[in-house]
Design a protein around this motif. Structure first.
Motif, short mmCIF file in Angstrom:
data_model
loop_
_atom_site.label_atom_id
_atom_site.label_comp_id
_atom_site.label_asym_id
_atom_site.label_seq_id
_atom_site.Cartn_x
_atom_site.Cartn_y
_atom_site.Cartn_z
N ILE A 119 0.88 -1.19 0.00
CA ILE A 119 0.00 0.00 0.00
C ILE A 119 0.91 1.23 0.00
O ILE A 119 1.64 1.47 0.97
CB ILE A 119 -0.93 0.02 1.23
N PRO A 120 0.90 1.99 -1.07
CA PRO A 120 1.80 3.15 -1.16
C PRO A 120 1.53 4.18 -0.07
O PRO A 120 0.42 4.29 0.44
CB PRO A 120 1.49 3.73 -2.55
N SER A 121 2.55 4.89 0.27
CA SER A 121 2.43 5.93 1.29
C SER A 121 1.67 7.13 0.73
O SER A 121 1.85 7.52 -0.43
CB SER A 121 3.81 6.37 1.77
N SER A 122 0.82 7.70 1.54
CA SER A 122 0.06 8.90 1.13
C SER A 122 0.95 10.13 1.07
O SER A 122 0.58 11.15 0.50
CB SER A 122 -1.09 9.13 2.09
N SER A 123 2.16 10.04 1.64
CA SER A 123 3.06 11.20 1.66
C SER A 123 3.55 11.55 0.27
O SER A 123 3.89 12.70 -0.01
CB SER A 123 4.24 10.92 2.58
N LYS A 124 3.56 10.58 -0.67
CA LYS A 124 4.02 10.86 -2.03
C LYS A 124 3.02 11.75 -2.76
O LYS A 124 3.40 12.58 -3.59
CB LYS A 124 4.23 9.55 -2.78
N GLU A 125 1.73 11.52 -2.45
CA GLU A 125 0.72 12.33 -3.11
C GLU A 125 0.62 13.71 -2.48
O GLU A 125 0.49 14.73 -3.17
CB GLU A 125 -0.64 11.62 -3.03
N ASN A 126 0.67 13.74 -1.15
CA ASN A 126 0.51 15.02 -0.44
C ASN A 126 1.83 15.76 -0.26
O ASN A 126 1.84 16.91 0.21
CB ASN A 126 -0.13 14.77 0.93
N LYS A 127 2.93 15.05 -0.55
CA LYS A 127 4.26 15.63 -0.41
C LYS A 127 4.52 16.11 1.02
O LYS A 127 5.04 17.20 1.25
CB LYS A 127 4.47 16.79 -1.40
N LYS A 128 4.10 15.30 1.97
CA LYS A 128 4.36 15.58 3.38
C LYS A 128 4.59 14.26 4.10
O LYS A 128 4.30 13.18 3.58
CB LYS A 128 3.20 16.34 4.01
N LYS A 129 5.12 14.38 5.27
CA LYS A 129 5.43 13.18 6.05
C LYS A 129 4.15 12.45 6.45
O LYS A 129 3.19 13.07 6.92
CB LYS A 129 6.22 13.56 7.30
N GLU A 130 4.14 11.14 6.26
CA GLU A 130 2.95 10.34 6.56
C GLU A 130 2.80 10.19 8.07
O GLU A 130 3.72 9.82 8.79
CB GLU A 130 3.08 8.95 5.92
N THR A 131 1.61 10.48 8.57
CA THR A 131 1.34 10.39 9.99
C THR A 131 0.57 9.09 10.30
O THR A 131 0.12 8.39 9.40
CB THR A 131 0.50 11.60 10.46
#
Length: 244
Positions: A119-131
């Motif tokens: 499951i890809p990290s959402s941080s790549k889409e939002n360009k922020k650190k995944e919480t």
């Protein structure tokens, strides 16, 4: 002149009587010697017989002592062997106890934890650190896709773990302990499922202790420590019924 007196000749009857007395005395002595010799021989024979009996008694006694010594040695060896077996069984029991504790701990973790990969990290889409909240939303969305009800209150903790081989870090979901017990079983074919049901009923009816499956094969066991019996068909159960 001195008168000479003639001594009368000895009476022949007196001589004969004296000779007869000597003869009787000799005969009596000879008879006594014979009796003594006979008694002596009898006594010697009795002594020899008694000595033989004593020798035989001691020989039998020695043999009995040897047999008793062998029996005691055998029992001593068996006792040492039994102690050794008990010691090994106790060591094995302690090892099994530790292994069971590890398996229970692992099983508890497996039941209360889920791992999701790729499951890809959402941080790549939002360009922020995944919480943690982002990961929780991803997991809930994944559960919704699978038509599984997963509320935020059901999740105890969620996080990603680092691996050497995968670029996308797997997600670990720790769930709160379920109120109802969770049962995990193999997926069996309809035929095997039918035989498995019959095997479990057989175990209940004939006081067997264990019935389980491993890689699609059914096994039963009477008591702990006995060899497992493989059940492949209804005929195997019928054969066991005939032996009861």
């Amino acid at each position: 002149m001195t008168s000479l007196r003639r001594t009368p000749p000895a009476s022949s009857t007196g001589n004969m009587s004296h000779k007869n007395y000597d003869s009787d005395t000799l005969s009596e002595r000879g008879g006594n010697d014979y009796v003594r010799q006979k008694r002596r021989r009898q006594s010697d024979e009795d002594i020899i017989m008694l000595s033989n009996k004593i020798d035989q008694y001691f020989s039998e006694l020695k043999q009995q002592n040897a047999e008793l010594r062998d029996s005691l040695q055998f029992m001593s060896d068996k006792y040492d062997t039994t102690l050794n077996m008990i010691s090994k069984m106790e060591e094995k029991r302690l090892e099994d106890k530790k292994q069971i504790a590890k398996l229970e701990e692992r099983l508890e973790f497996m039941i209360a934890s889920i791992e999701i990969r790729n499951i890809p990290s959402s941080s790549k889409e939002n360009k922020k650190k995944e919480t943690k909240e982002d990961i929780c939303e991803l997991v809930q969305g994944f559960a919704k896709t699978l038509s599984v009800s997963l509320n935020e209150s059901d999740i105890k903790d969620v996080y990603r773990v680092t691996t050497n081989k995968e670029t996308i870090k797997p997600i670990i979901i720790e769930l709160n302990r379920p109120r109802k017990p969770v049962y995990v079983s193999e997926v069996l074919t309809s035929r095997t499922q039918k035989i498995y049901h019959m095997a479990r009923q057989f175990v209940k009816d004939y006081n067997y202790s264990y019935c389980w499956t491993s890689r699609g094969t059914i096994y039963i066991r009477k008591t702990e420590g006995e060899q497992a019996i493989r059940i492949e068909s209804e005929e195997d159960l019928n054969k066991l019924k005939l032996k009861q």
